[in-house]
Design a protein around this motif. Sequence first.
Motif, short mmCIF file in Angstrom:
data_model
loop_
_atom_site.label_atom_id
_atom_site.label_comp_id
_atom_site.label_asym_id
_atom_site.label_seq_id
_atom_site.Cartn_x
_atom_site.Cartn_y
_atom_site.Cartn_z
N GLY A 1 0.88 -1.04 0.03
CA GLY A 1 0.03 -0.01 -0.02
C GLY A 1 0.89 1.24 -0.26
N TYR A 2 1.94 1.10 0.76
CA TYR A 2 2.88 2.13 0.81
C TYR A 2 3.51 2.40 -0.69
N ASP A 3 3.78 1.67 -1.25
CA ASP A 3 4.51 1.72 -2.70
C ASP A 3 3.37 2.31 -3.78
N LEU A 4 2.34 1.76 -3.44
CA LEU A 4 1.39 2.16 -4.37
C LEU A 4 0.93 3.59 -4.27
N GLY A 5 1.01 4.10 -2.77
CA GLY A 5 0.54 5.42 -2.64
C GLY A 5 1.60 6.30 -2.79
N VAL A 6 2.93 6.12 -2.56
CA VAL A 6 3.75 6.98 -2.52
C VAL A 6 4.21 7.70 -3.94
N ILE A 7 3.89 7.09 -4.90
CA ILE A 7 4.61 7.38 -6.34
C ILE A 7 3.45 8.73 -6.75
N ALA A 8 2.35 8.71 -6.21
CA ALA A 8 1.70 10.01 -6.40
C ALA A 8 2.31 11.35 -6.02
N LEU B 1 -8.92 -7.97 5.65
CA LEU B 1 -7.82 -7.12 6.49
C LEU B 1 -6.58 -6.86 5.43
N GLN B 2 -6.63 -7.65 4.39
CA GLN B 2 -5.53 -7.49 3.60
C GLN B 2 -6.01 -6.00 2.75
N GLN B 3 -6.92 -5.46 2.49
CA GLN B 3 -7.26 -4.15 1.86
C GLN B 3 -6.86 -3.07 3.15
N PHE B 4 -7.35 -3.46 4.34
CA PHE B 4 -7.16 -2.36 5.37
C PHE B 4 -5.93 -2.16 5.49
N MET B 5 -4.79 -3.13 5.59
CA MET B 5 -3.33 -2.96 5.35
C MET B 5 -2.88 -2.02 4.55
N LEU B 6 -3.48 -2.70 3.23
CA LEU B 6 -2.96 -1.50 2.07
C LEU B 6 -3.53 -0.31 2.26
N GLY B 7 -4.65 0.18 2.88
CA GLY B 7 -4.92 1.38 3.24
C GLY B 7 -4.10 2.07 4.25
#
Length: 542
Positions: free
Chosen positions: A24-31, A150-156
């Motif tokens: 989730g961090y890697d997906l979000g940080v690029i923005a 929980l998978q999506q929650f941790m992504l969040g």
Amino acid sequence: MGLPPKVYTWLCGLFASLGSIIFGYDLGVIAGVLPAPDFKNVMGPRYADPNLQGLITSIFVLGWCCATLFSLVTSAQTTFQFLWNVHRRIERNRLCCSVGGVLQTAAQNMDMMLAGRFFAGYGVGIVSDLAPLYQAEIAHPSIRGRLTTLQQFMLGIGAFCASWITYGTSAGLKGTPAEWRVPLGIQIIPAIPLICFMLLLPESPRWLMEKGREDEARATLARLHARGDINDKLVIAQIEDMKADISKTKDIGEATWAELFTVPSNFRRLSLGYILQFSVQMTGVSAIQYYSTTIFTTMGFTSTRILLFQSINSVIALIGEACCVLWIDHTGRRRPLIIGNIASGLSFVVGSILMARWPGTVNNNAAHYIFIITTWVFNFFFSACIGPLSWAYPAEIFSTRTRAKSTAITSSSSWISNFFIAQVTPRAFLGIGWKYYLVFAICGHTNAFVIWAFYPVGYKHSIESSGILTTPKETTGRRLEEMDALFEDAPLFVPNTEYAEMKDRHSAERELREGTFVPGGLTGGPVRNDIEGGIDEKASSN
């Protein structure tokens, strides 16, 4: 006094999904990295190519896709022989995560950045793909949704951290190399301890049973579901259920790739899982997550203000994901998916109108802020109704025999569509602008229709002489061992049938405890009187 069994099991599921924080961090940080002035300078003149801009984002997903393909090749092994019983693979993935983070942080050109993104995607791919399977296999039937979502929650949580960190560096370190290198470097820190926690998890009882280690399976199941009591009726009943499923597997033989496509029940589930995972990306979530700065800039906002909006968006996402974790076993799977897709489609309808009528060149702050609010509304419904269930549903609809192969295929759908959206979005906005939003407006509603029409997720009632017995006809609250029977029995078109409503999620556990279940059969099926006596006899002999 130890933890209640469901609490302990839930905590195991929580730790199993910790690797998704990194994803989730890697997906979000690029923005937050893409609009940084120094980042653009380091990437050089090639950064002006929208295809290469898209590749910086999408190659991370390509790395994940390669990890999924590797999972396809190796899934001739059972799922947790592949990951949870072979710690060397976890060490390899941890190394890939760290190498990818170092390469991104120290990137001196676009090629180095692309390599780092690829390795990071590969490193977290296998761990995150298999976490929902593990969660599904250890869960009580009545709380399986709470574990697999929980998978999506941790992504969040990962995206939440990324959003606020990039906002902070954009506001305080604007124009410096630290503006983008610090956020990218932070991902290296949690990779080692988070994945190390996963090495402490108990083995999957179903995997132990498949390997003939019944005593270990019984002890593990007792620890997960009965405070360590191996004579508990629930434990004994589940062991019997697993034995029946494994015996069936031995009679039929190991699952083959061909039967996933030639056996109607298997192909139906494979299609439903594949379509669901693909449909998630067609809601527009990745376009917003990766290219929020591009989208919101067209509405006249600065990059720093946009990152603030995204940070608030990450808080809203966590609230939505928490709601899903808490309530999903009460609401079932079907209704949230339908409502969530309709709401997301409508939010893009409003967004399209606002972008077309009042773009950033028009002085109308009210319209521009309403546009931001529609994005927040979309994100809440996606996080509460769609994202978490895209992990939960495929993990629970397949039999133990076919689960590893099937979920590897369905997961590939998510990464293919994710890569596609990440790659085409920059060029689409450059070419057609607000009209690109119409794609997601339409897809949200078509997604809802397909789920309404073809996804069997409900309960039916049957009347017994002793009173009313609620019989589950849905994946919510069902034993994993009965999924074959469920999808063979359910009609192709499910509206206005007993498979479109949800009632009692505890019925499967109740039958297991009472000894009235049929191993491998549907919950609420014909009661075999010999089962309860057999369970009582086994309990007394133990």
